[in-house]
Design an enzyme around this catalytic site. Structure first.
Site, mmCIF file in Angstrom:
data_model
loop_
_atom_site.group_PDB
_atom_site.id
_atom_site.type_symbol
_atom_site.label_atom_id
_atom_site.label_comp_id
_atom_site.label_asym_id
_atom_site.label_seq_id
_atom_site.Cartn_x
_atom_site.Cartn_y
_atom_site.Cartn_z
ATOM 1 N N CYS A 125 0.849 -1.117 -0.339
ATOM 2 C CA CYS A 125 -0.249 -0.242 -0.221
ATOM 3 C C CYS A 125 0.840 1.469 0.149
ATOM 4 O O CYS A 125 1.620 1.544 -1.119
ATOM 5 C CB CYS A 125 -0.968 0.084 1.373
ATOM 6 S SG CYS A 125 -2.392 1.081 0.999
ATOM 7 N N ASP A 183 -7.888 -3.542 -8.059
ATOM 8 C CA ASP A 183 -7.660 -2.602 -6.958
ATOM 9 C C ASP A 183 -8.027 -1.628 -7.324
ATOM 10 O O ASP A 183 -7.470 -0.333 -8.162
ATOM 11 C CB ASP A 183 -6.170 -2.952 -6.969
ATOM 12 C CG ASP A 183 -5.687 -1.806 -6.020
ATOM 13 O OD1 ASP A 183 -6.311 -1.002 -4.705
ATOM 14 O OD2 ASP A 183 -4.399 -1.451 -5.159
ATOM 15 N N HIS A 214 -7.363 -4.482 -3.847
ATOM 16 C CA HIS A 214 -5.934 -4.258 -2.516
ATOM 17 C C HIS A 214 -6.501 -4.978 -1.638
ATOM 18 O O HIS A 214 -7.234 -5.245 -0.476
ATOM 19 C CB HIS A 214 -6.672 -2.719 -2.598
ATOM 20 C CG HIS A 214 -5.511 -2.124 -2.211
ATOM 21 N ND1 HIS A 214 -4.283 -1.583 -2.506
ATOM 22 C CD2 HIS A 214 -5.856 -1.464 -0.420
ATOM 23 C CE1 HIS A 214 -4.042 -0.627 -2.001
ATOM 24 N NE2 HIS A 214 -4.479 -0.507 -0.792
#
Length: 244
Positions: A125, A183, A214
Site C-alpha cells: 500500500c 484494486d 487491494h
C-alpha cells in the site's frame, strides 16, 4: 529459521523513530529488508509478514512511518477512525522526510554486526510507494513493491520536482512491481502510467498484475488471498536472495 525481535528508537531529523528489528537467532551477518507498512503502521498482519521474511534469513526492519505525528508504539485500527487518521498523516508528511528516515535506517543497518551491509526495501500500500521511494537511495540493492499507492497520482506532499515517479530515472537497483487488477486505488490508467514511466526511464523492473483486490496480502479481512500471498512471499524471498 528461529528468529528474534527487538525495538530500537533511531534519531531522525524529524524526531525519534521506533523501528522493530526481526532477525535470525543464529549468529551471522544477514542481508536486510526495510519493510514499510500500510498507513496503520505495524499491525499484527505486518508483524507476521516481517517474521515470515526474517525466517528466510533476513534482517527485517519495520519503521513507524508516521513517527512525527503519533506516540511511540502507535498502531491504528483497521476501521474508519484508523483509516482517517492514517490518511491524514499520509498527506501531512512530506516525501523528503521519508528520505531522511530511510537514510537513518540504512546507516543503522550498515553499522550492525548482524547485517551484511546489503539492504533492500519492500512494502504494501503506501508502504509499496515508500519501498519504491527508498530505491532512489543508491544504497538500496533491490525493491519489491506491492500495490503501491499514490505513485501515479502525485498527491503526496513534496518539494517541486521531487514526486517519486518522476524521479524513477534515478533508481539504480532492480525492482518488482505487483498490482491487483481489481484494486480501486490504482486504476488501469494509473498502472499504465507507472509502467510506461519506468520503461521510458529504463528502470530495471519486473511487472506482475494478479486477479486480486487491494490489500490482498493482509491476512485479516475479506480481501485476503492466501494463495497469492504465499506466491508473493516466495517471489520476494527468491528476489532478495538473488539481489542481496
Amino acid at each position: 529459521m528461529i528468529i528474534q525481535r527487538h525495538n530500537k528508537t533511531l534519531s531522525t531529523p524529524t524526531g525519534g523513530m521506533q523501528v522493530t528489528v526481526y532477525r535470525p537467532v543464529d549468529e551471522g551477518a544477514y542481508p536486510a529488508i526495510i519493510f514499510y507498512s500500510e498507513i496503520f503502521q505495524q499491525t499484527t498482519p505486518i508483524a507476521r509478514s516481517a517474521k515470515i521474511l526474517a525466517g528466510h534469513g533476513f534482517v527485517v526492519l519495520v519503521p513507524e512511518i508516521f513517527h512525527e505525528f503519533n506516540p511511540e508504539g502507535t498502531v491504528l485500527a483497521y476501521d474508519d477512525e484508523g483509516k482517517d487518521k492514517g490518511n491524514a498523516d499520509k498527506f501531512a508528511k512530506p516525501l523528503e522526510s521519508y528520505d531522511s528516515d530511510n537514510q537513518v535506517m540504512i546507516d543503522y543497518l550498515k553499522s550492525q554486526p548482524f547485517c551484511s551491509g546489503k539492504v533492500g526495501s519492500m512494502g504494501v500500500c503506501i508502504g509499496g510507494h515508500l519501498a519504491f521511494r527508498a530505491a532512489l537511495n543508491p544504497s538500496v540493492d533491490g525493491a519489491f513493491c506491492l500495490y503501491a499507492t499514490d505513485l501515479h497520482s502525485n498527491t503526496l506532499p513534496c518539494n517541486e520536482g521531487n514526486q517519486t515517479l518522476e524521479r524513477c530515472g534515478d533508481i539504480q537497483c532492480e525492482m518488482v512491481m505487483v498490482f491487483g487488477k481489481q484494486d480501486p486505488h490504482v486504476s488501469p490508467e494509473g498502472r499504465r502510467l507507472i509502467h510506461n514511466t519506468m520503461s521510458d526511464n529504463q528502470v530495471n523492473f519486473s511487472w506482475l498484475e494478479v486477479n486480486a483486490q487491494h490489500a490482498f496480502m493482509r491476512d485479516e479481512g475479506d480481501r485476503y488471498d492466501a494463495a497469492l500471498a504465499l506466491q508473493m512471499y516466495r517471489n520476494a524471498v527468491d528476489f532478495f536472495h538473488r539481489c542481496l
